[in-house]
Design an enzyme around this catalytic site. Structure first.
Site, short mmCIF file in Angstrom:
data_model
loop_
_atom_site.label_atom_id
_atom_site.label_comp_id
_atom_site.label_asym_id
_atom_site.label_seq_id
_atom_site.Cartn_x
_atom_site.Cartn_y
_atom_site.Cartn_z
N GLN A 92 0.85 -1.20 0.00
CA GLN A 92 0.00 0.00 0.00
C GLN A 92 0.88 1.24 0.00
O GLN A 92 0.39 2.35 -0.15
CB GLN A 92 -0.88 0.02 1.25
CG GLN A 92 -1.86 -1.13 1.34
CD GLN A 92 -2.51 -1.18 2.72
OE1 GLN A 92 -3.52 -0.52 2.96
NE2 GLN A 92 -1.94 -1.95 3.62
N HIS A 110 -1.50 1.39 -4.16
CA HIS A 110 -1.91 2.79 -3.94
C HIS A 110 -1.03 3.78 -4.69
O HIS A 110 -1.00 4.96 -4.35
CB HIS A 110 -1.92 3.11 -2.44
CG HIS A 110 -3.04 2.43 -1.69
ND1 HIS A 110 -3.10 2.35 -0.32
CD2 HIS A 110 -4.17 1.81 -2.14
CE1 HIS A 110 -4.19 1.71 0.04
NE2 HIS A 110 -4.85 1.35 -1.04
N SER A 179 -2.64 -1.12 9.51
CA SER A 179 -3.60 -1.03 10.62
C SER A 179 -4.94 -1.69 10.30
O SER A 179 -5.78 -1.83 11.18
CB SER A 179 -3.85 0.45 10.95
OG SER A 179 -4.41 1.11 9.82
N ASN A 204 2.88 -7.35 12.89
CA ASN A 204 2.62 -5.92 13.10
C ASN A 204 3.15 -5.52 14.48
O ASN A 204 3.48 -6.38 15.31
CB ASN A 204 1.11 -5.65 13.01
CG ASN A 204 0.78 -4.21 12.61
OD1 ASN A 204 1.60 -3.53 11.99
ND2 ASN A 204 -0.39 -3.74 12.96
C1 BJW Z 1 4.55 -0.96 12.72
C2 BJW Z 1 5.67 -0.25 13.09
C3 BJW Z 1 6.85 -0.96 13.08
C4 BJW Z 1 4.07 1.12 13.20
N1 BJW Z 1 6.86 -2.25 12.74
N2 BJW Z 1 4.56 -2.24 12.41
C5 BJW Z 1 -16.93 2.08 4.56
C6 BJW Z 1 -16.64 0.73 4.72
C7 BJW Z 1 -15.68 0.09 3.92
C8 BJW Z 1 -14.97 0.80 2.98
C9 BJW Z 1 -15.26 2.14 2.82
C10 BJW Z 1 -16.21 2.77 3.60
N3 BJW Z 1 -16.26 4.07 3.24
C11 BJW Z 1 -15.34 4.28 2.25
C12 BJW Z 1 -14.74 3.10 1.99
C13 BJW Z 1 -13.64 2.86 1.00
C14 BJW Z 1 -12.35 3.54 1.39
C15 BJW Z 1 -11.98 3.16 2.82
O1 BJW Z 1 -11.41 2.12 3.08
N4 BJW Z 1 -12.26 4.01 3.79
C16 BJW Z 1 -11.99 3.68 5.19
C17 BJW Z 1 -11.30 4.85 5.85
C18 BJW Z 1 -13.27 3.24 5.82
N5 BJW Z 1 -11.33 3.03 0.46
C19 BJW Z 1 -11.15 3.60 -0.72
O2 BJW Z 1 -11.74 4.61 -1.06
C20 BJW Z 1 -10.19 2.89 -1.65
N6 BJW Z 1 -10.82 2.63 -2.89
C21 BJW Z 1 -11.88 1.81 -2.99
O3 BJW Z 1 -12.37 1.25 -2.02
O4 BJW Z 1 -12.32 1.61 -4.27
C22 BJW Z 1 -13.49 0.78 -4.45
C23 BJW Z 1 -13.20 -0.70 -4.46
C24 BJW Z 1 -14.16 -1.59 -4.06
C25 BJW Z 1 -13.92 -2.96 -4.07
C26 BJW Z 1 -12.71 -3.45 -4.53
C27 BJW Z 1 -11.77 -2.56 -4.94
C28 BJW Z 1 -12.01 -1.20 -4.89
C29 BJW Z 1 -8.95 3.74 -1.90
C30 BJW Z 1 -8.10 3.86 -0.67
C31 BJW Z 1 -6.93 4.80 -0.95
C32 BJW Z 1 -6.05 4.98 0.29
N7 BJW Z 1 -5.07 5.96 0.02
C33 BJW Z 1 -4.06 6.26 1.04
C34 BJW Z 1 -3.21 7.43 0.54
C35 BJW Z 1 -2.28 6.97 -0.59
C36 BJW Z 1 -1.31 8.02 -1.00
C37 BJW Z 1 -0.43 8.49 0.15
O5 BJW Z 1 0.38 7.72 0.68
O6 BJW Z 1 -0.57 9.65 0.49
O7 BJW Z 1 -3.23 5.11 1.26
S1 BJW Z 1 -4.74 6.56 2.66
C38 BJW Z 1 -3.44 5.78 3.56
O8 BJW Z 1 -3.96 4.64 4.27
C39 BJW Z 1 -2.48 5.23 2.49
C40 BJW Z 1 -2.14 3.89 3.06
O9 BJW Z 1 -1.65 3.05 2.05
C41 BJW Z 1 -3.43 3.44 3.67
C42 BJW Z 1 -3.30 2.35 4.71
O10 BJW Z 1 -2.56 2.79 5.80
P1 BJW Z 1 -1.56 1.78 6.54
O11 BJW Z 1 -0.46 1.42 5.64
O12 BJW Z 1 -2.32 0.67 7.15
O13 BJW Z 1 -0.94 2.76 7.68
P2 BJW Z 1 -1.49 3.07 9.15
O14 BJW Z 1 -0.80 4.28 9.61
O15 BJW Z 1 -2.96 3.06 9.19
O16 BJW Z 1 -1.01 1.80 10.01
C43 BJW Z 1 0.36 1.55 10.28
C44 BJW Z 1 0.49 0.25 11.04
O17 BJW Z 1 1.86 -0.02 11.21
C45 BJW Z 1 -0.14 0.31 12.45
O18 BJW Z 1 -0.92 -0.86 12.68
C46 BJW Z 1 1.07 0.30 13.39
O19 BJW Z 1 0.85 -0.41 14.59
C47 BJW Z 1 2.10 -0.43 12.56
N8 BJW Z 1 3.47 -0.06 12.87
N9 BJW Z 1 5.31 1.05 13.41
C48 BJW Z 1 5.66 -2.85 12.45
N10 BJW Z 1 8.02 -0.38 13.44
#
Ligand code: BJW
Length: 240
Positions: A92, A110, A179, A204
């Site tokens: 991601q 992403h 997360s 994680n």
């Molecule tokens: C460590 C550590 C260490 C720390 N060692 N671990 C309601 C229900 C369900 C879905 C939706 C809803 N309403 C809207 C939606 C859809 C929406 C969504 O999911 N929203 C939610 C907020 C509810 N999703 C979308 O819109 C996506 N598109 C979509 O769904 O299209 C339709 C579709 C349908 C069906 C199939 C396919 C498609 C698009 C999502 C785009 C996300 N974009 C971002 C920005 C990208 C550009 C950028 O980087 O700026 O992507 S948002 C951001 O979050 C980024 C990341 O990739 C993403 C995930 O974050 P990640 O990587 O999990 O980071 P954190 O910070 O959340 O977690 C870090 C973790 O690391 C933690 O657990 C820590 O504990 C751990 N950690 N240090 C190991 N040292």
């Protein structure tokens, strides 16, 4: 018998120990800026200069010599090289630390920070400097239509059919440093449980939103637990 296959999903936690902020941890990116402003198409339409500023700063940070792949990125590259089956890494993350560590079988679902996309002609271009509204697309010569090649909320992540197919075929699904807040990636473990036959493992710092769905969990910093788990797989002590 067909060769075993592994799908790995990574999130921001794997790059944390390389010096890049996560999104939702204390002090993370979503506490510094509003995600509605910088990670939605509507935010970009409202204020492209603000969005360019956010991604220009992250691009500059990624280029700085202090930001290097860590032991977790390297361990996943080693797994791809030494595992006697197939390994698909789905990240991601928009940074380039997996490829710099040597991973080749890699999908950036992403998008990629070091690319731009033209909203007029669809061209995807390597872009490692600043991006602004004044930039002209080298492909169609359109001005003001270049955006970061990243997937914002409400947009379709990249290569989804290929990812879902791999999840359905895999023998092992590993989720690292995410997360479990953002779909569709947060739903991959459930997809493997329902539509595949693979074991599921979460690596994680702490239990994710979907932790209870995983067959097995290991918690700690990625630079410790990822190399240790890769060693277990390659030595045969983790049986696939
Ligand atoms: C460590 C550590 C260490 C720390 N060692 N671990 C309601 C229900 C369900 C879905 C939706 C809803 N309403 C809207 C939606 C859809 C929406 C969504 O999911 N929203 C939610 C907020 C509810 N999703 C979308 O819109 C996506 N598109 C979509 O769904 O299209 C339709 C579709 C349908 C069906 C199939 C396919 C498609 C698009 C999502 C785009 C996300 N974009 C971002 C920005 C990208 C550009 C950028 O980087 O700026 O992507 S948002 C951001 O979050 C980024 C990341 O990739 C993403 C995930 O974050 P990640 O990587 O999990 O980071 P954190 O910070 O959340 O977690 C870090 C973790 O690391 C933690 O657990 C820590 O504990 C751990 N950690 N240090 C190991 N040292």
């Amino acid at each position: 018998m067909s060769k075993p296959s592994i799908v790995i999903l990574t999130g921001a936690g794997i790059s944390k120990e390389s010096g890049l902020d996560t999104f939702r941890c204390a002090g993370g990116l979503w506490q510094q800026v509003s995600l509605e402003d910088v990670a939605t198409p509507e935010g970009f339409q409202r204020n492209p200069a603000l969005v360019h500023e956010f991604y220009n700063a992250r691009r500059a940070q990624l280029r700085s010599p202090e930001i290097q792949p860590n032991e977790a990125h390297r361990a996943l590259a080693r797994l791809e090289q030494e595992f006697p089956g197939t390994v698909l890494l789905v990240t991601q993350n928009i940074d380039n630390l997996h490829e710099r560590a040597g991973s080749q079988s890699l999908i950036h679902m992403h998008g990629e920070l070091l690319k731009a996309e033209c909203e007029a002609c669809g061209a995807v271009l390597p872009w490692d400097g600043d991006l602004s509204e004044a930039d002209v697309c080298p492909s169609c010569q359109g001005a003001g239509l270049l955006r970061p090649r990243v997937v914002w909320f409400g947009e379709m992540p990249l290569e989804m059919p290929r990812i879902f197919h791999a999840l359905e075929q895999c023998d092992l699904f590993i989720s690292v440093g995410t997360s479990g807040n953002v779909y569709p990636a947060a739903g991959f473990v459930d997809h493997v449980q329902r539509c595949g036959q693979g074991d599921t493992v979460e690596l994680n710092l702490e239990p994710s939103e979907g932790a209870s769905l995983f067959d097995e969990k290991r918690y700690g910093p990625a630079t410790s637990i990822v190399p240790a788990f890769v060693e277990e797989i390659l030595s045969g002590s983790y049986r696939l």
